[in-house]
Structures are given as structure tokens and as C-alpha cells.
Design a protein around this motif. Sequence first.
Motif, PDB file in Angstrom:
ATOM      1  N   SER A 266     -21.421 -61.536  39.747  1.00  0.00           N
ATOM      2  CA  SER A 266     -22.356 -60.945  38.790  1.00  0.00           C
ATOM      3  C   SER A 266     -23.729 -61.589  38.926  1.00  0.00           C
ATOM      4  O   SER A 266     -23.902 -62.630  39.583  1.00  0.00           O
ATOM      5  CB  SER A 266     -21.833 -61.112  37.361  1.00  0.00           C
ATOM      6  N   VAL A 267     -24.715 -60.979  38.276  1.00  0.00           N
ATOM      7  CA  VAL A 267     -26.086 -61.464  38.394  1.00  0.00           C
ATOM      8  C   VAL A 267     -26.255 -62.843  37.775  1.00  0.00           C
ATOM      9  O   VAL A 267     -27.186 -63.591  38.122  1.00  0.00           O
ATOM     10  CB  VAL A 267     -27.052 -60.443  37.745  1.00  0.00           C
ATOM     11  N   ASP A 268     -25.343 -63.237  36.858  1.00  0.00           N
ATOM     12  CA  ASP A 268     -25.404 -64.571  36.269  1.00  0.00           C
ATOM     13  C   ASP A 268     -24.389 -65.513  36.905  1.00  0.00           C
ATOM     14  O   ASP A 268     -24.033 -66.548  36.319  1.00  0.00           O
ATOM     15  CB  ASP A 268     -25.215 -64.514  34.750  1.00  0.00           C
ATOM     16  N   PRO A 363     -23.642 -60.958  47.702  1.00  0.00           N
ATOM     17  CA  PRO A 363     -24.571 -60.155  46.879  1.00  0.00           C
ATOM     18  C   PRO A 363     -25.789 -59.722  47.692  1.00  0.00           C
ATOM     19  O   PRO A 363     -26.095 -60.303  48.744  1.00  0.00           O
ATOM     20  CB  PRO A 363     -24.969 -61.111  45.749  1.00  0.00           C
ATOM     21  N   PRO A 364     -26.530 -58.719  47.202  1.00  0.00           N
ATOM     22  CA  PRO A 364     -27.750 -58.262  47.894  1.00  0.00           C
ATOM     23  C   PRO A 364     -28.812 -59.367  47.949  1.00  0.00           C
ATOM     24  O   PRO A 364     -28.726 -60.385  47.256  1.00  0.00           O
ATOM     25  CB  PRO A 364     -28.225 -57.080  47.047  1.00  0.00           C
ATOM     26  N   VAL A 365     -29.833 -59.141  48.756  1.00  0.00           N
ATOM     27  CA  VAL A 365     -30.877 -60.148  48.947  1.00  0.00           C
ATOM     28  C   VAL A 365     -31.597 -60.468  47.641  1.00  0.00           C
ATOM     29  O   VAL A 365     -31.961 -61.623  47.370  1.00  0.00           O
ATOM     30  CB  VAL A 365     -31.892 -59.653  50.009  1.00  0.00           C
ATOM     31  N   GLU A 366     -31.796 -59.453  46.808  1.00  0.00           N
ATOM     32  CA  GLU A 366     -32.521 -59.685  45.557  1.00  0.00           C
ATOM     33  C   GLU A 366     -31.669 -60.361  44.485  1.00  0.00           C
ATOM     34  O   GLU A 366     -32.156 -60.658  43.385  1.00  0.00           O
ATOM     35  CB  GLU A 366     -33.056 -58.347  45.010  1.00  0.00           C
ATOM     36  N   PRO A 368     -29.681 -63.303  42.515  1.00  0.00           N
ATOM     37  CA  PRO A 368     -29.910 -64.753  42.372  1.00  0.00           C
ATOM     38  C   PRO A 368     -28.899 -65.606  43.129  1.00  0.00           C
ATOM     39  O   PRO A 368     -29.214 -66.748  43.510  1.00  0.00           O
ATOM     40  CB  PRO A 368     -29.795 -64.987  40.856  1.00  0.00           C
ATOM     41  N   SER A 369     -27.693 -65.081  43.342  1.00  0.00           N
ATOM     42  CA  SER A 369     -26.644 -65.860  44.020  1.00  0.00           C
ATOM     43  C   SER A 369     -26.512 -65.510  45.497  1.00  0.00           C
ATOM     44  O   SER A 369     -25.485 -65.811  46.108  1.00  0.00           O
ATOM     45  CB  SER A 369     -25.299 -65.627  43.311  1.00  0.00           C
ATOM     46  N   THR A 372     -26.165 -68.825  47.082  1.00  0.00           N
ATOM     47  CA  THR A 372     -25.206 -69.768  46.478  1.00  0.00           C
ATOM     48  C   THR A 372     -23.838 -69.117  46.233  1.00  0.00           C
ATOM     49  O   THR A 372     -23.028 -69.670  45.493  1.00  0.00           O
ATOM     50  CB  THR A 372     -25.757 -70.294  45.142  1.00  0.00           C
ATOM     51  N   TRP A 373     -23.595 -67.953  46.842  1.00  0.00           N
ATOM     52  CA  TRP A 373     -22.379 -67.191  46.543  1.00  0.00           C
ATOM     53  C   TRP A 373     -21.114 -67.948  46.894  1.00  0.00           C
ATOM     54  O   TRP A 373     -20.107 -67.867  46.169  1.00  0.00           O
ATOM     55  CB  TRP A 373     -22.421 -65.845  47.262  1.00  0.00           C
ATOM     56  N   LEU A 374     -21.140 -68.730  47.982  1.00  0.00           N
ATOM     57  CA  LEU A 374     -19.950 -69.484  48.363  1.00  0.00           C
ATOM     58  C   LEU A 374     -19.681 -70.606  47.356  1.00  0.00           C
ATOM     59  O   LEU A 374     -18.528 -70.826  46.947  1.00  0.00           O
ATOM     60  CB  LEU A 374     -20.132 -70.063  49.765  1.00  0.00           C
ATOM     61  N   ASN A 375     -20.718 -71.307  46.938  1.00  0.00           N
ATOM     62  CA  ASN A 375     -20.541 -72.388  45.968  1.00  0.00           C
ATOM     63  C   ASN A 375     -20.052 -71.858  44.626  1.00  0.00           C
ATOM     64  O   ASN A 375     -19.208 -72.491  43.966  1.00  0.00           O
ATOM     65  CB  ASN A 375     -21.861 -73.147  45.780  1.00  0.00           C
TER      66      ASN A 375
END
Length: 576
Positions: A266-268, A363-366, A368-369, A372-375
Amino acid sequence: MVKHQPLQVYERQLCLSCITGIYGCRWKRYQRSHDDTTKWELLWSFILLFTFCGLLFWSYFWWEAHNDYSEFNWFLYNRSGQWSDGTVPILATTAAGFTYVAFLMILALCHVALGQQLNLHWLHKVGVTAALLTTLAWVISVNQTWGQEWDVIFISLQATGPFLHVGALAAVTALSWIVAGQVARAEKTLFQVVVLLLYLAGLLGLYTVPLYITSPCIMDPSALKPRPDVIGHQGAPMLAPENTLWSFQRALQMNVTGLEADVAISVDGVPFLMHDHTLRRTTNVRKVFPDRQMQDASLFNWTDLQQLNAGQWFLQNDPFWTASSLSPNEKNLIANQSVCSLEQLLKLASYHNSSVVFRLRRPPVEHPSHFTWLNDTLQAVQQSGLHPSLVMWTPDEHRAQVRELVPGLVQTSLEKQSPESLNESGISRLLLRYNQVSTPEIRDFYHQKIILVLYTVNEPWLYSVLWCGGVSAVSSEAPHVLKKVPYPIWLMKPDEYLLMWVSADIVSVVVVIGIFIFQKYRMSGIRSYNPEQIMLSAAVRRSSRDLNIMKEKLIFSEVGNGAGSADELYVDNGYD
């Protein structure tokens, strides 16, 4: 003596009238002919045969492709944006077309067996053409949208090949009745030789087909590998909405050893379970957020996602035609399902000591994650309490970094590689579609101690073939179905198959020889009659009194014409 008009007695041939009438609209006796079929009608006969073979192949394909109907519907959804069961019109038209063309084929064979001229009615020609063109259109369409599915034919033949061979042998053996009749009836020696050689060549080919049939299920039962583990693909999506908590609970009730899910972030920064890029298909986002229904699912925050219902669509669309079998309590639970987070899934797996494999979507380039998606995902794994040895990690990005952060994760690849390459990379498991590996490759991975997990396996026949091949685990949308397969359904000892093969060939040879001898004997005693010829032979079935009356009528008609006296004619006709 004056010539007289003989008395005409016709034999009723209702069966023949129906055959020629339905096939070519030749209901009357004078419309039928024993003449050779014209070249134009022979061409249409070949078109009919080609259409029949095409529909037979097409029907077999869709029969075996039942394992992947949901995948086909998902492909259609990606193209159209609307969810519907696209297999229904295909199956309906296929069943109607095959039944119609098969009926015409039977009528054509009856024409040949009875020595009648083939003359397909123009309406049937239109119907056959429509069936052929429709089948070709479907084949082209499927080849463009679902080309990988053609492999299911070759895989299924590993299971059905031995039995289809026996069925084909029985059909060709039965055709010997027609072939023998044609050979015995033909007047040209060249025609007899050509027909006989073609038939015997085909028959001999069928006799030797088992030499080229390879099946992993023809083996010594003592060499059978342990039963493959079953992983719930998106839980149990045939019994509950995919990627929901209730779906995974239903899968665990079916004794699965692992759970597979699709993960977005998610975006958060909250990893959650969602297969599609949007929320339109599996939630009520159109109702809650109508202006955002086309947005990427990862652009919603977790608070917004929690407002969505993730179960009502399952009851409304009924994607697997199973909603009617659910109890009222189950329907109530399904109707109240919400979007499931990765942490909820991992805690459920930890409670049941079950393994988890998930496909993580960046997630897409825009987003926030994006970096950091893997972390974010590893943090959810650590917070869940599930032991890392039960988590199959599939992303290829930054594997070395992931090993340092969480060393116990089971490294799993989604790309096919050689066993040597996987061992060098420290990857111990491989997750592939079931058509991406052959039986020899499966055994090679097994000997190299690479655990192979194949998806999506829903049908017992496919599960049995992979079991015989030595697969370690399968991912399934139907764990409740595979639960009922305690033993491979196609397993057969080599000696048993050899006995079945040789016995079928011997029986076929005996039957074919017997039919040819009988047809030769039968045809040698049959006189040829023209349909318009007088058939006094039909009177044999009448009583002798009726026969005498018929002859008396003929005699008195000759007397009336001045042919002679009644006494003379009585003596000439054998009356004393």
C-alpha cells in the motif's frame, strides 16, 4: 404370347429412407442411386471428415484444459475489463458442432456400408462450413491469447495415451466391416488393392503406436515417489474469495502443507494480498471509490483498503460455479471478507506451522515504497512470528542483501534454470507452471535435490501424472479435489500395459480377418437389384395363400388380354 406388365411388389426400407433422407433429402426410392459418388460430393465428404477430426481435436483440448479455465477467464478479463466465464460459449458451440458433425459422419458411413451414393444436402453443407469456420476462428483466437495451453494436449496424452490407443484400435477395427464390404463389392481390382493397402497400413500403424507411447505412469509401483505436497494457490479460491483470510482457512482445512499468495504494498507501506493491478474485480471499489477504480491497487492506503469488501464479488460472479453448494453460514462469512494483509496471512501460517510462498509485486515508480519494498516485506515477515524456514522468498532482486537480513528464508526462483545454476546461486526451490518442465527434467531436479513446485494443478489426472513423474509439490486452486487422490489414478505396471497392448492387437487381428471372410462370403451370394426393379422376393415373407392370389391375378389379367385360356396358363405356371 403377349407380353404382360409384371406385378410390382416393393419391400419397405424405412431405415434406408431415413438415412438417405436425413443426409441428402432423398426420401423416395427413385431418388436413391447405387452409382459412384461424384467428385464434387467426394470433396464434400473429405471436408466433412476434416471438420469432424478438427472438432474432435478441439473437444479433446477443451476437455483437458478444464484444469485452467480460471486462467483463461482471467486472460479475457485483462483484455475486456469485464469478468465473465468465457468458456461457456466455447463449450456450448463445441458440443453442438461436434454432435451435429459426428451425426453426419455416421450417416455418411452408413451410406458407404449400404452402397448408396453420397449426396450431402446443401443445408448440411452450409452447417458443416459454419462448424469448420467457427472452429478455425476459435483456434486462432485461443492461439493468440492462450498459446501456452496447447502443451496440455501432450501432457494429457501421457495419461490417456494408452487408453485412447485402445479406443482408436476398436474404432478402426469396426471400420473393417465397411472396408471389407467395399472391397468385396468393387469390380475394379486396382480399387480393391488400393483400399485394402491403405486400410492395412493404418491398422498396422495403430498396432505399433505403443512403441512410441511414453508415460511416467507406466512404472513399477515400488518406484513411486512420495505423494506431492499440496499448496493452496490463493488459498482455496473455488470455495472462498481468493487471497482472503477465509480462503486460506478453508485451504488449511483441506490439509494443505503451504499457502501461496500475491502481495502488493500500500501507499503507506503495508504489504497486502491482491492478484490484480486494480481492485475492480475482487472488491467493491466501484461503489466505495468510484473515481479511483482504475487506479493501481498499491496507490491506496491501508485505511482505504480496509473499507472495501473483498467477498461479495465471489457470491455475485460465482467464478467457479460453486456458490450454490455453500451453506448459509459460509455465504455470510464470505460476504463479510475484507482485504487481507501479508502479516495476517503469516500469523495464520505460523499458528498452523504451514509454509508460505508469495509473489511480491514491486510498486510503481511514483510509489513511496518503490525503493524500500523489500525491507517493508521483510519487516512484515519478522513481525509475524513465522519461522523464516517456512517462508519461500521469490524476488530475485538483492538476494544477497535479503540473506543477510533474514538468513533462514528459503530461496525460491520463478525462472527456469539448470540445477547447477540454482545450486551455485544458493536457490533450493523452483516455482514454475506445470508445462515448463518435462518428465526427465523433473527427475533431474529431484536427483539434484531441487524441490520443484508446479502450478496450477487442479485436476486429478494432472496431479497423478506429476506424481508419477516425481514432482515434490504442486500449487492448486482445488485442494479439496486433490485431497481425494490418495494414489495415482493412471498408474500401471509395464507388464500390465504390455498385456493390454498385445491382447488388443490379437483381438483386432482376429476380428478383422473374420469380418473380411464373412463379407466375402456374404457378398458372393447377394444379387444386385436396381431400386426400380420388381422385387417378388419380398413376397417370400408373405403366406403361400397370398402368393397364390397374386399369381392368379396375374394369370387372369393375361387371359383378359387374349394371351390364352386359363387352363393353359395354369399349366404353364405350375398349377395342376
